[in-house]
Design a protein around this motif. Structure first.
Motif, PDB file in Angstrom:
ATOM      1  N   PRO A  33     101.015  50.696  37.491  1.00 54.98           N
ATOM      2  CA  PRO A  33      99.703  51.734  37.715  1.00 54.98           C
ATOM      3  C   PRO A  33     100.105  53.029  37.223  1.00 54.98           C
ATOM      4  CG  PRO A  33     100.301  50.845  39.661  1.00 54.98           C
ATOM      5  CD  PRO A  33     101.581  50.549  38.914  1.00 54.98           C
ATOM      6  N   LEU A  34      99.079  53.576  36.428  1.00 51.51           N
ATOM      7  CA  LEU A  34      99.042  54.692  35.798  1.00 51.51           C
ATOM      8  C   LEU A  34      98.964  55.792  36.843  1.00 51.51           C
ATOM      9  CD1 LEU A  34      96.284  54.206  32.946  1.00 51.51           C
ATOM     10  CD2 LEU A  34      98.693  54.104  32.575  1.00 51.51           C
ATOM     11  N   GLU A  35      99.703  56.796  36.777  1.00 49.29           N
ATOM     12  CA  GLU A  35      99.549  57.921  37.604  1.00 49.29           C
ATOM     13  C   GLU A  35      98.164  58.432  38.025  1.00 49.29           C
ATOM     14  OE1 GLU A  35     101.300  62.488  37.479  1.00 49.29           O
ATOM     15  OE2 GLU A  35     102.544  60.882  37.163  1.00 49.29           O
ATOM     16  N   SER A  36      97.398  58.531  36.879  1.00 49.99           N
ATOM     17  CA  SER A  36      95.784  59.159  36.895  1.00 49.99           C
ATOM     18  C   SER A  36      95.053  57.695  36.572  1.00 49.99           C
ATOM     19  CB  SER A  36      95.525  59.958  36.105  1.00 49.99           C
ATOM     20  OG  SER A  36      94.097  59.951  36.321  1.00 49.99           O
ATOM     21  N   PRO A  37      94.132  57.188  37.344  1.00 49.21           N
ATOM     22  CA  PRO A  37      93.384  56.057  37.175  1.00 49.21           C
ATOM     23  C   PRO A  37      92.305  56.273  36.139  1.00 49.21           C
ATOM     24  CG  PRO A  37      92.443  56.931  39.106  1.00 49.21           C
ATOM     25  CD  PRO A  37      93.763  57.870  38.665  1.00 49.21           C
ATOM     26  N   HIS A  38      92.243  57.331  35.547  1.00 42.17           N
ATOM     27  CA  HIS A  38      91.310  57.932  34.485  1.00 42.17           C
ATOM     28  C   HIS A  38      91.786  57.864  33.097  1.00 42.17           C
ATOM     29  CE1 HIS A  38      88.869  58.914  37.865  1.00 42.17           C
ATOM     30  NE2 HIS A  38      89.917  59.400  38.359  1.00 42.17           N
ATOM     31  N   THR A  39      90.886  57.041  32.220  1.00 43.32           N
ATOM     32  CA  THR A  39      91.139  57.401  30.704  1.00 43.32           C
ATOM     33  C   THR A  39      90.059  57.802  29.840  1.00 43.32           C
ATOM     34  OG1 THR A  39      92.915  55.336  30.925  1.00 43.32           O
ATOM     35  CG2 THR A  39      92.206  55.960  28.766  1.00 43.32           C
ATOM     36  N   LEU A  40      90.280  58.419  28.947  1.00 39.69           N
ATOM     37  CA  LEU A  40      89.339  59.061  28.259  1.00 39.69           C
ATOM     38  C   LEU A  40      89.553  58.504  26.582  1.00 39.69           C
ATOM     39  CD1 LEU A  40      86.518  60.811  27.293  1.00 39.69           C
ATOM     40  CD2 LEU A  40      88.015  62.801  26.976  1.00 39.69           C
ATOM     41  N   LEU A  41      88.810  57.811  25.790  1.00 37.56           N
ATOM     42  CA  LEU A  41      89.202  57.331  24.577  1.00 37.56           C
ATOM     43  C   LEU A  41      88.305  57.944  23.474  1.00 37.56           C
ATOM     44  CD1 LEU A  41      90.631  55.290  22.866  1.00 37.56           C
ATOM     45  CD2 LEU A  41      88.852  53.521  23.314  1.00 37.56           C
ATOM     46  N   CYS A  42      88.809  58.462  22.624  1.00 37.39           N
ATOM     47  CA  CYS A  42      88.032  59.420  21.628  1.00 37.39           C
ATOM     48  C   CYS A  42      88.288  58.821  20.325  1.00 37.39           C
ATOM     49  CB  CYS A  42      88.172  60.890  21.917  1.00 37.39           C
ATOM     50  SG  CYS A  42      87.879  61.553  23.346  1.00 37.39           S
ATOM     51  N   GLY A  43      87.383  59.213  19.368  1.00 33.28           N
ATOM     52  CA  GLY A  43      87.860  58.805  18.061  1.00 33.28           C
ATOM     53  C   GLY A  43      86.312  58.742  17.066  1.00 33.28           C
ATOM     54  N   GLU A  44      86.446  58.839  16.153  1.00 35.08           N
ATOM     55  CA  GLU A  44      85.340  58.693  15.087  1.00 35.08           C
ATOM     56  C   GLU A  44      84.421  57.379  15.269  1.00 35.08           C
ATOM     57  OE1 GLU A  44      84.409  61.225  12.815  1.00 35.08           O
ATOM     58  OE2 GLU A  44      86.023  62.454  13.910  1.00 35.08           O
ATOM     59  N   GLY A  45      83.228  57.458  14.700  1.00 31.79           N
ATOM     60  CA  GLY A  45      82.407  56.102  14.755  1.00 31.79           C
ATOM     61  C   GLY A  45      82.964  54.959  13.858  1.00 31.79           C
ATOM     62  N   GLY A  46      82.780  53.798  14.479  1.00 32.81           N
ATOM     63  CA  GLY A  46      83.393  52.712  14.013  1.00 32.81           C
ATOM     64  C   GLY A  46      84.678  52.426  14.120  1.00 32.81           C
ATOM     65  N   MET A  47      85.350  53.146  15.010  1.00 36.50           N
ATOM     66  CA  MET A  47      86.914  52.746  15.143  1.00 36.50           C
ATOM     67  C   MET A  47      87.179  51.724  16.217  1.00 36.50           C
ATOM     68  SD  MET A  47      88.523  56.573  14.859  1.00 36.50           S
ATOM     69  CE  MET A  47      90.270  56.034  14.917  1.00 36.50           C
ATOM     70  N   SER A  48      86.095  51.067  16.788  1.00 41.40           N
ATOM     71  CA  SER A  48      86.496  49.885  17.789  1.00 41.40           C
ATOM     72  C   SER A  48      86.655  50.495  19.107  1.00 41.40           C
ATOM     73  CB  SER A  48      87.110  49.219  17.311  1.00 41.40           C
ATOM     74  OG  SER A  48      86.711  48.241  16.082  1.00 41.40           O
ATOM     75  N   LYS A  49      86.087  51.697  19.436  1.00 45.02           N
ATOM     76  CA  LYS A  49      86.255  52.344  20.811  1.00 45.02           C
ATOM     77  C   LYS A  49      85.529  51.320  21.983  1.00 45.02           C
ATOM     78  CE  LYS A  49      84.433  56.257  19.741  1.00 45.02           C
ATOM     79  NZ  LYS A  49      84.254  56.033  18.260  1.00 45.02           N
ATOM     80  N   THR A  50      84.307  51.088  21.679  1.00 47.14           N
ATOM     81  CA  THR A  50      83.398  50.256  22.721  1.00 47.14           C
ATOM     82  C   THR A  50      84.106  48.880  22.592  1.00 47.14           C
ATOM     83  OG1 THR A  50      81.543  51.711  21.897  1.00 47.14           O
ATOM     84  CG2 THR A  50      81.160  49.539  22.950  1.00 47.14           C
ATOM     85  N   ILE A  51      84.617  48.427  21.567  1.00 46.88           N
ATOM     86  CA  ILE A  51      84.913  46.986  21.788  1.00 46.88           C
ATOM     87  C   ILE A  51      86.165  47.051  22.438  1.00 46.88           C
ATOM     88  CG2 ILE A  51      86.231  45.217  20.232  1.00 46.88           C
ATOM     89  CD1 ILE A  51      84.071  45.917  18.038  1.00 46.88           C
ATOM     90  N   SER A  52      87.193  47.820  22.178  1.00 46.98           N
ATOM     91  CA  SER A  52      88.461  48.105  22.855  1.00 46.98           C
ATOM     92  C   SER A  52      87.951  48.259  24.470  1.00 46.98           C
ATOM     93  CB  SER A  52      89.152  49.088  22.461  1.00 46.98           C
ATOM     94  OG  SER A  52      89.441  48.921  21.103  1.00 46.98           O
ATOM     95  N   CYS A  53      87.279  49.312  24.920  1.00 45.37           N
ATOM     96  CA  CYS A  53      86.625  49.276  26.281  1.00 45.37           C
ATOM     97  C   CYS A  53      86.448  48.043  26.753  1.00 45.37           C
ATOM     98  CB  CYS A  53      85.878  50.520  26.419  1.00 45.37           C
ATOM     99  SG  CYS A  53      86.483  52.071  26.130  1.00 45.37           S
ATOM    100  N   VAL A  54      85.478  47.263  26.278  1.00 42.72           N
ATOM    101  CA  VAL A  54      84.818  46.248  26.690  1.00 42.72           C
ATOM    102  C   VAL A  54      85.807  45.046  26.826  1.00 42.72           C
ATOM    103  CG1 VAL A  54      83.368  44.276  26.271  1.00 42.72           C
ATOM    104  CG2 VAL A  54      82.421  46.750  25.854  1.00 42.72           C
ATOM    105  N   ARG A  55      86.948  44.838  25.928  1.00 42.59           N
ATOM    106  CA  ARG A  55      87.937  44.151  26.368  1.00 42.59           C
ATOM    107  C   ARG A  55      88.861  44.459  27.188  1.00 42.59           C
ATOM    108  NH1 ARG A  55      89.522  43.103  19.928  1.00 42.59           N
ATOM    109  NH2 ARG A  55      87.889  41.891  19.412  1.00 42.59           N
ATOM    110  N   LEU A  56      89.076  45.707  27.441  1.00 41.87           N
ATOM    111  CA  LEU A  56      89.963  46.174  28.609  1.00 41.87           C
ATOM    112  C   LEU A  56      89.020  45.970  30.028  1.00 41.87           C
ATOM    113  CD1 LEU A  56      92.323  47.586  29.721  1.00 41.87           C
ATOM    114  CD2 LEU A  56      91.315  49.684  29.429  1.00 41.87           C
ATOM    115  N   TRP A  57      87.820  46.270  29.923  1.00 41.63           N
ATOM    116  CA  TRP A  57      86.813  45.983  31.082  1.00 41.63           C
ATOM    117  C   TRP A  57      86.949  44.595  31.515  1.00 41.63           C
ATOM    118  CZ3 TRP A  57      82.012  43.456  31.161  1.00 41.63           C
ATOM    119  CH2 TRP A  57      81.222  43.920  32.335  1.00 41.63           C
ATOM    120  N   GLU A  58      86.753  43.634  30.570  1.00 40.54           N
ATOM    121  CA  GLU A  58      86.595  42.190  30.590  1.00 40.54           C
ATOM    122  C   GLU A  58      87.953  41.690  31.512  1.00 40.54           C
ATOM    123  OE1 GLU A  58      85.896  40.730  26.824  1.00 40.54           O
ATOM    124  OE2 GLU A  58      83.582  40.701  27.411  1.00 40.54           O
TER     125      GLU A  58
END
Length: 100
Positions: free
Chosen positions: A12-37
């Motif tokens: 487990p991570l020391e902190s349960p929070h993660t912030l994912l930043c990046g330019e548009g089109g870098m698949s941030k949302t897709i990556s988050c949804v895959r992790l969520w699933e």
């Protein structure tokens, strides 16, 4: 994102929070949804993933975002299909978030 999956699976991570930043089109949302699933498929003791689109958060007023119930209202509306935030729902969510 691969490191998030690997770190979560191995320890487990020391902190349960993660912030994912990046330019548009870098698949941030897709990556988050895959992790969520993936997290949803784990045991009951797995972290509870809550995906809040940043554009929706930014559309809320500063007063709404600072409200203690912002997250609960979002969960009620988006995950429970109910815009009402009852005392019973707040109590249930409080218990859920405090569970080990």
């Amino acid at each position: 994102m691969e490191q998030l999956w690997t770190r979560h699976a191995s320890a487990p991570l020391e902190s349960p929070h993660t912030l994912l930043c990046g330019e548009g089109g870098m698949s941030k949302t897709i990556s988050c949804v895959r992790l969520w699933e993936e997290l949803l498929e784990e045991s009951e003791n797995a972290p509870l993933p809550i995906f809040i689109p940043l554009n929706e958060y930014n559309a809320a007023t500063e007063e709404e975002r600072k409200s203690q119930n912002y997250l609960y209202r979002f969960i009620a509306r988006e995950y429970l299909d109910d815009a009402r935030l009852t005392a019973e729902l707040v109590d249930a969510l409080n218990q859920l978030f405090r569970a080990p």
